[in-house]
Write a protein that holds these residues in place. Sequence first.
Motif, short mmCIF file in Angstrom:
data_model
loop_
_atom_site.label_atom_id
_atom_site.label_comp_id
_atom_site.label_asym_id
_atom_site.label_seq_id
_atom_site.Cartn_x
_atom_site.Cartn_y
_atom_site.Cartn_z
N CYS A 10 1.08 -1.03 -0.06
CA CYS A 10 0.12 0.18 -0.10
C CYS A 10 0.85 1.17 -0.15
O CYS A 10 0.48 2.25 -0.66
N GLY A 184 -9.36 -8.84 -4.65
CA GLY A 184 -9.14 -8.03 -5.81
C GLY A 184 -8.65 -8.85 -6.95
O GLY A 184 -9.32 -8.77 -8.04
N HIS A 208 -6.91 -11.53 1.79
CA HIS A 208 -6.35 -10.16 1.63
C HIS A 208 -7.62 -9.48 0.87
O HIS A 208 -8.29 -9.89 0.00
N LYS A 210 -8.73 -6.17 -1.02
CA LYS A 210 -8.56 -5.15 -1.96
C LYS A 210 -9.72 -4.89 -2.75
O LYS A 210 -10.28 -6.00 -3.30
N TYR A 236 -6.80 -1.31 -8.64
CA TYR A 236 -7.00 -1.62 -7.24
C TYR A 236 -7.22 -0.37 -6.38
O TYR A 236 -6.50 0.84 -6.67
N THR A 237 -7.89 -0.51 -5.34
CA THR A 237 -7.91 0.46 -4.20
C THR A 237 -8.29 -0.32 -2.86
O THR A 237 -8.44 -1.59 -2.92
N VAL A 238 -8.58 0.34 -1.84
CA VAL A 238 -8.74 -0.13 -0.53
C VAL A 238 -10.25 -0.87 -0.36
O VAL A 238 -11.27 0.06 -1.34
N ILE A 262 -5.57 -5.35 4.63
CA ILE A 262 -5.50 -4.69 3.59
C ILE A 262 -4.53 -4.34 2.74
O ILE A 262 -3.30 -4.32 3.03
N GLU A 263 -4.58 -4.96 1.23
CA GLU A 263 -3.45 -4.96 0.11
C GLU A 263 -3.85 -4.44 -0.96
O GLU A 263 -4.43 -5.17 -1.65
N ALA A 264 -3.67 -3.13 -1.20
CA ALA A 264 -4.08 -2.55 -2.48
C ALA A 264 -2.97 -2.07 -3.01
O ALA A 264 -2.32 -0.89 -2.71
N GLN A 266 -1.37 0.39 -5.29
CA GLN A 266 -1.78 1.83 -5.72
C GLN A 266 -0.34 2.81 -6.04
O GLN A 266 0.36 2.44 -5.27
N GLY A 280 -9.75 2.33 4.17
CA GLY A 280 -10.00 0.95 4.03
C GLY A 280 -10.28 0.25 5.31
O GLY A 280 -11.13 -0.38 5.56
#
Length: 295
Positions: A10, A184, A208, A210, A236-238, A262-264, A266, A280
């Motif tokens: 992130c 995600g 995970h 995302k 991808y986003t949160v 939380i794994e986005a 970006q 997130g």
Amino acid sequence: MIRIGANPICWSNDDKQDIGGDIPLEECLTDARAIGIEGMELGHKFPRDAATLGPILARYGLDLVSGWYSTFLIERDAESEYKAARAHIELLKALGAKVLIAAECTRTIHGDENAPLSTRPVMNEEEWARFNTGLTKFADFLQEEDGLTLVYHHHMGTVIQTEDEIDRMMASTGPAVHLLLDTGHATWAGADPAELARSYRSRIAHVHTKDVRADVAREAIAKDWSFLQSVLAGVYTVPGDGSVDFVSVFKALPNYSGWVVIEAEQDPVKAPPARTVQLGYGNLVRFFAEAGWKR
């Protein structure tokens, strides 16, 4: 028990290290703790020896969640893979992690900014047999010798990307192989993460979270972008900032216990991590309550 963790991707990308390359590890850990994050996965800026990393995490009141390990089980047997993973295994054990995140990276193209996703590797029948057998043995070694649970990370640009590939892997591997459900990657690959959760709830041992911007995902597929091109475009986003129905995913996992991360991936210039990870985190807490999860 449900715990919320974060992946340093992130803040600083592992596949293209100039994305967030100027953000020091200390900033990442300070942000995470201020938000309420309880643990971190490994990233390329983290020291890889327990004597150094342990005190750093302790300074910020964070636990080690786990970390990505690239397998090459199409190319080498489980015994060789287990030997190659020793340093990673020992680091996880020394710092109290319970799961090892594995992803098959033979011929992967997710780290190549110039490789369209349409060029990703696909296994032939012989490779499928070798992979499933090797993954089962590798997971057995980890469980029996080290007390670690293997959680397999399906991922865009790799040999396990689609729902059909996840299904085939899960049907052909032993019970020591668990699934890392990545909302995600599942969504972008065309799967419903809630359906995956229902199908494999007894073998999902890591999550995970995302979100996916559906319009960017459609454009990425239509224009055959690479994985990294798509990430930079904001695919991808949160959690709570895209199209994924997280409440349905969590309702499909009523007895889940473990980390929710939380794994986005970006661009931190476009999506400042302190703000977006806070967003997130708040959304996850709300989704947990709506799904009936207790922390």
